[in-house]
Motif scaffolding. Structure first.
Motif, short mmCIF file in Angstrom:
data_model
loop_
_atom_site.label_atom_id
_atom_site.label_comp_id
_atom_site.label_asym_id
_atom_site.label_seq_id
_atom_site.Cartn_x
_atom_site.Cartn_y
_atom_site.Cartn_z
N ILE A 59 0.84 -1.20 0.00
CA ILE A 59 0.00 0.00 0.00
C ILE A 59 0.87 1.26 0.00
CG2 ILE A 59 -1.62 1.33 1.42
CD1 ILE A 59 -2.67 -1.53 2.33
N ILE A 60 1.95 1.23 0.77
CA ILE A 60 2.87 2.36 0.81
C ILE A 60 3.55 2.54 -0.54
CG2 ILE A 60 5.02 3.21 1.83
CD1 ILE A 60 4.12 1.77 4.45
N GLU A 61 3.96 1.43 -1.13
CA GLU A 61 4.61 1.48 -2.45
C GLU A 61 3.66 2.05 -3.50
OE1 GLU A 61 7.76 0.97 -5.11
OE2 GLU A 61 7.75 0.67 -2.94
N LYS A 62 2.40 1.69 -3.41
CA LYS A 62 1.40 2.14 -4.38
C LYS A 62 1.05 3.61 -4.23
CE LYS A 62 -3.55 1.55 -5.35
NZ LYS A 62 -4.78 0.82 -4.92
N ASN A 63 0.87 4.07 -2.99
CA ASN A 63 0.35 5.43 -2.77
C ASN A 63 1.40 6.47 -2.41
OD1 ASN A 63 -2.70 5.00 -2.93
ND2 ASN A 63 -2.15 3.43 -1.43
N ARG A 64 2.58 6.04 -2.01
CA ARG A 64 3.68 6.94 -1.68
C ARG A 64 3.32 8.02 -0.67
NH1 ARG A 64 8.44 4.58 -3.05
NH2 ARG A 64 8.37 3.72 -5.15
N PRO A 65 2.80 7.64 0.51
CA PRO A 65 2.54 8.65 1.54
C PRO A 65 3.85 9.20 2.08
CG PRO A 65 2.26 6.47 2.46
CD PRO A 65 2.45 6.28 0.97
N ALA A 66 3.80 10.39 2.67
CA ALA A 66 5.00 11.01 3.22
C ALA A 66 5.19 10.66 4.69
CB ALA A 66 4.93 12.52 3.05
N VAL A 67 4.08 10.45 5.40
CA VAL A 67 4.11 10.15 6.83
C VAL A 67 3.00 9.15 7.14
CG1 VAL A 67 5.07 12.37 7.55
CG2 VAL A 67 2.60 12.13 7.27
N SER A 68 3.02 8.62 8.36
CA SER A 68 1.97 7.68 8.77
C SER A 68 1.55 7.95 10.21
CB SER A 68 2.45 6.23 8.62
OG SER A 68 3.57 5.97 9.45
N ALA A 69 0.38 7.46 10.56
CA ALA A 69 -0.17 7.63 11.90
C ALA A 69 -0.83 6.34 12.33
CB ALA A 69 -1.18 8.78 11.92
N ILE A 70 -0.73 6.03 13.62
CA ILE A 70 -1.27 4.79 14.14
C ILE A 70 -1.78 5.01 15.56
CG2 ILE A 70 0.91 3.95 15.11
CD1 ILE A 70 0.17 1.14 14.06
N GLU A 71 -2.77 4.23 15.96
CA GLU A 71 -3.32 4.35 17.31
C GLU A 71 -2.38 3.71 18.33
OE1 GLU A 71 -7.25 2.72 19.69
OE2 GLU A 71 -7.42 3.19 17.55
N LYS A 72 -2.23 4.37 19.47
CA LYS A 72 -1.40 3.83 20.54
C LYS A 72 -2.04 2.56 21.12
CE LYS A 72 0.64 8.16 22.20
NZ LYS A 72 0.71 9.12 23.35
N THR A 73 -1.19 1.73 21.71
CA THR A 73 -1.70 0.53 22.38
C THR A 73 -2.45 0.92 23.64
OG1 THR A 73 0.18 -0.80 21.62
CG2 THR A 73 -1.04 -1.62 23.51
N PHE A 74 -3.59 0.31 23.85
CA PHE A 74 -4.32 0.51 25.10
C PHE A 74 -4.47 -0.84 25.79
CE2 PHE A 74 -7.47 -0.49 21.90
CZ PHE A 74 -8.33 -1.36 22.53
N LEU A 75 -4.39 -0.81 27.10
CA LEU A 75 -4.47 -2.05 27.87
C LEU A 75 -5.92 -2.33 28.24
CD1 LEU A 75 -1.44 -1.55 30.29
CD2 LEU A 75 -1.52 -2.88 28.17
N ASN A 76 -6.37 -3.55 27.97
CA ASN A 76 -7.72 -3.93 28.40
C ASN A 76 -7.61 -5.06 29.42
OD1 ASN A 76 -7.32 -6.35 26.93
ND2 ASN A 76 -8.10 -5.40 25.06
N THR A 77 -8.74 -5.59 29.81
CA THR A 77 -8.74 -6.61 30.85
C THR A 77 -8.14 -7.92 30.38
OG1 THR A 77 -11.01 -7.19 30.20
CG2 THR A 77 -10.75 -5.62 32.00
N ASN A 78 -8.04 -8.12 29.07
CA ASN A 78 -7.47 -9.34 28.52
C ASN A 78 -6.04 -9.08 28.09
OD1 ASN A 78 -6.73 -11.55 26.87
ND2 ASN A 78 -8.88 -11.98 26.43
N ALA A 79 -5.10 -9.49 28.91
CA ALA A 79 -3.69 -9.23 28.64
C ALA A 79 -3.23 -9.91 27.35
CB ALA A 79 -2.83 -9.72 29.81
#
Length: 200
Positions: A59-79
């Motif tokens: 996908i990166i190779e196809k679209n050539r974005p300059a930057v990326s963003a991702i959601e941080k890990t959140f801890l839930n009751t199921n480790a």
């Protein structure tokens, strides 16, 4: 000289379904470039992580974005679930990093607030607001797809991007015009309402 749009890749990682969304950002304008979901086949953990890595690399190779963003890990009751999600995030971050992309992390609350103006928004609200911001009301985004696009929009709405492009209207983390010193929270909410209203 015409300002070139900045392409941003948003990623919503998951071991079963990894959403992605690429937007093109110019001050005051966000356009959808590409989006979808990588449906990860069942198999050994390393095979599934490889699928995420390779899929995002393509996908990166196809679209050539300059930057990326991702959601941080959140801890839930199921480790166990949290650990598996962390593996998927690692594969996604590596895919972006190997391609030379910065991968900025945002909390779930930051992303929701940026897109909807409310940090505890429901999934459906995010889907609807993403479609509205992109002027794609006729398109039905899946939850994973919408969350990924929302991460990209969050990046576009933060101060991180200021200075990279000549801003006609500087946007803050909440998606509102950056408030002057001493301005009230009600004024900020009013700016958000005005901004969103202009997208109708």
């Amino acid at each position: 000289m015409e300002t070139q749009a900045l392409k941003i890749l948003g990623i919503d990682p998951g071991l079963n379904h990894t959403g992605y969304g690429v937007i093109a950002y110019l001050p005051g304008k966000i356009t959808l470039v590409d989006s979808g979901v990588l449906n990860v086949p069942k198999g050994e953990l390393y095979e599934r992580l490889a699928y995420i890595y390779k899929g995002l690399a393509e996908i990166i190779e196809k679209n050539r974005p300059a930057v990326s963003a991702i959601e941080k890990t959140f801890l839930n009751t199921n480790a166990q679930s949290s650990m598996l999600l962390s593996h998927a995030r690692g594969a996604a971050i590596c895919a972006a990093a190997v391609q030379g992309l910065e991968c900025r992390e945002f909390s779930t609350r930051e992303i929701k607030k940026s897109v909807t103006g409310y940090g505890a928004a429901e999934k459906q609200q995010i889907q609807e607001m993403v479609a509205r911001l992109l002027r794609c009301e006729d398109k039905k985004f899946s939850e994973d797809e919408a969350d990924a696009i929302a991460a990209a929009i969050c990046y576009a709405n933060t101060k991180i991007i200021l200075g990279m492009l000549p801003a006609q209207k500087k946007l803050g983390v909440s998606g509102t015009a950056v408030a002057r010193k001493g301005s009230s929270s009600s004024r900020v909410r009013g700016q958000w309402t005005k901004l969103v209203g202009g997208l109708k």
